[in-house]
Design an enzyme around this catalytic site. Sequence first.
Site, PDB file in Angstrom:
ATOM      1  N   TYR A   1      -3.390  -1.118  10.032  1.00  0.00           N
ATOM      2  CA  TYR A   1      -3.241  -1.271   8.576  1.00  0.00           C
ATOM      3  C   TYR A   1      -1.871  -0.783   8.131  1.00  0.00           C
ATOM      4  O   TYR A   1      -1.177  -1.454   7.351  1.00  0.00           O
ATOM      5  CB  TYR A   1      -4.349  -0.472   7.878  1.00  0.00           C
ATOM      6  CG  TYR A   1      -4.343  -0.610   6.369  1.00  0.00           C
ATOM      7  CD1 TYR A   1      -4.998  -1.670   5.748  1.00  0.00           C
ATOM      8  CD2 TYR A   1      -3.690   0.323   5.557  1.00  0.00           C
ATOM      9  CE1 TYR A   1      -5.004  -1.808   4.363  1.00  0.00           C
ATOM     10  CE2 TYR A   1      -3.689   0.198   4.181  1.00  0.00           C
ATOM     11  CZ  TYR A   1      -4.340  -0.859   3.584  1.00  0.00           C
ATOM     12  OH  TYR A   1      -4.336  -0.993   2.222  1.00  0.00           O
TER      13      TYR A   1
ATOM     14  N   SER B   1       0.853  -1.182   0.000  1.00  0.00           N
ATOM     15  CA  SER B   1       0.000   0.000   0.000  1.00  0.00           C
ATOM     16  C   SER B   1       0.887   1.229   0.000  1.00  0.00           C
ATOM     17  O   SER B   1       2.109   1.138   0.182  1.00  0.00           O
ATOM     18  CB  SER B   1      -0.874  -0.015   1.265  1.00  0.00           C
ATOM     19  OG  SER B   1      -1.493   1.228   1.500  1.00  0.00           O
TER      20      SER B   1
END
Length: 257
Positions: free
Chosen positions: A161, A148
């Site tokens: 996350y 990400s």
Amino acid sequence: MTTTKGLFDLTGRTALVTGSSRGLGNSMARGLAEAGAAIILNGSNPDRLTASAGELRAEGHTVHEALFDVTDEAAITAAFENLDRQGIAVDILVNNAGIQLRKPMVDLATEEWRRVIETNLTSAFVIGREAAKRMIPRGQGKIVNIGSLMSDVARATIAPYTVSKGGIKMLTKAMTAEWAEKGIQANAIGPGYMVTDMNQALIDNPAFDTWVKGRTPSRRWGRPDELIGAVVFLSAPASNYVNGQIIHVDGGMLAVL
């Protein structure tokens, strides 16, 4: 020697894509199938998995189904053993399955933290380990971990996350350190802000939508199909000497202040 024409040809290869019954995983699975690979779709919802597999088969692709929760180690082991019994070898693994949780750290329960880490990071280790056990004797394999923007930067309220995706970047390097000499190329993709179900609430938020478009040099959200080029490259002979890298497909967001 691989010809230029064959650099991106996945004919004869089989790719397992986790979390591929919808979203980014489904888009990448379709792209790999269009490049010639047989696909193993994965998900934990049987109806959704069957429907997604049916759609790909209707397009003429070879599709297998692997129904398991990526946080269930016993189920992962059983799924690989089932593939072994069927004579299906995983040549390409795309560790895509993941979840998001938005909450300030001071309000975050330890169990919530663990759930995100287990789903996004530990699963990539466990599934990667099982795939590598089978790739190493064959002397070849491709592992593509999905990171990400948060593999490199952080935002408030998404601590687990961020940590999980930072871990994906370093897991990829750890895989390289141990498995590159065995003929396995392990790399990662770092998607930017993509139009997905998981991001729909952000897309529908005018302030956040404006921020994404203003912060991204391309001035727009990414589309799931824009990950296909990177995943095919990292799964194909074209990347046989590429190892331990993360390719950000982010419209240029990380390139600017």
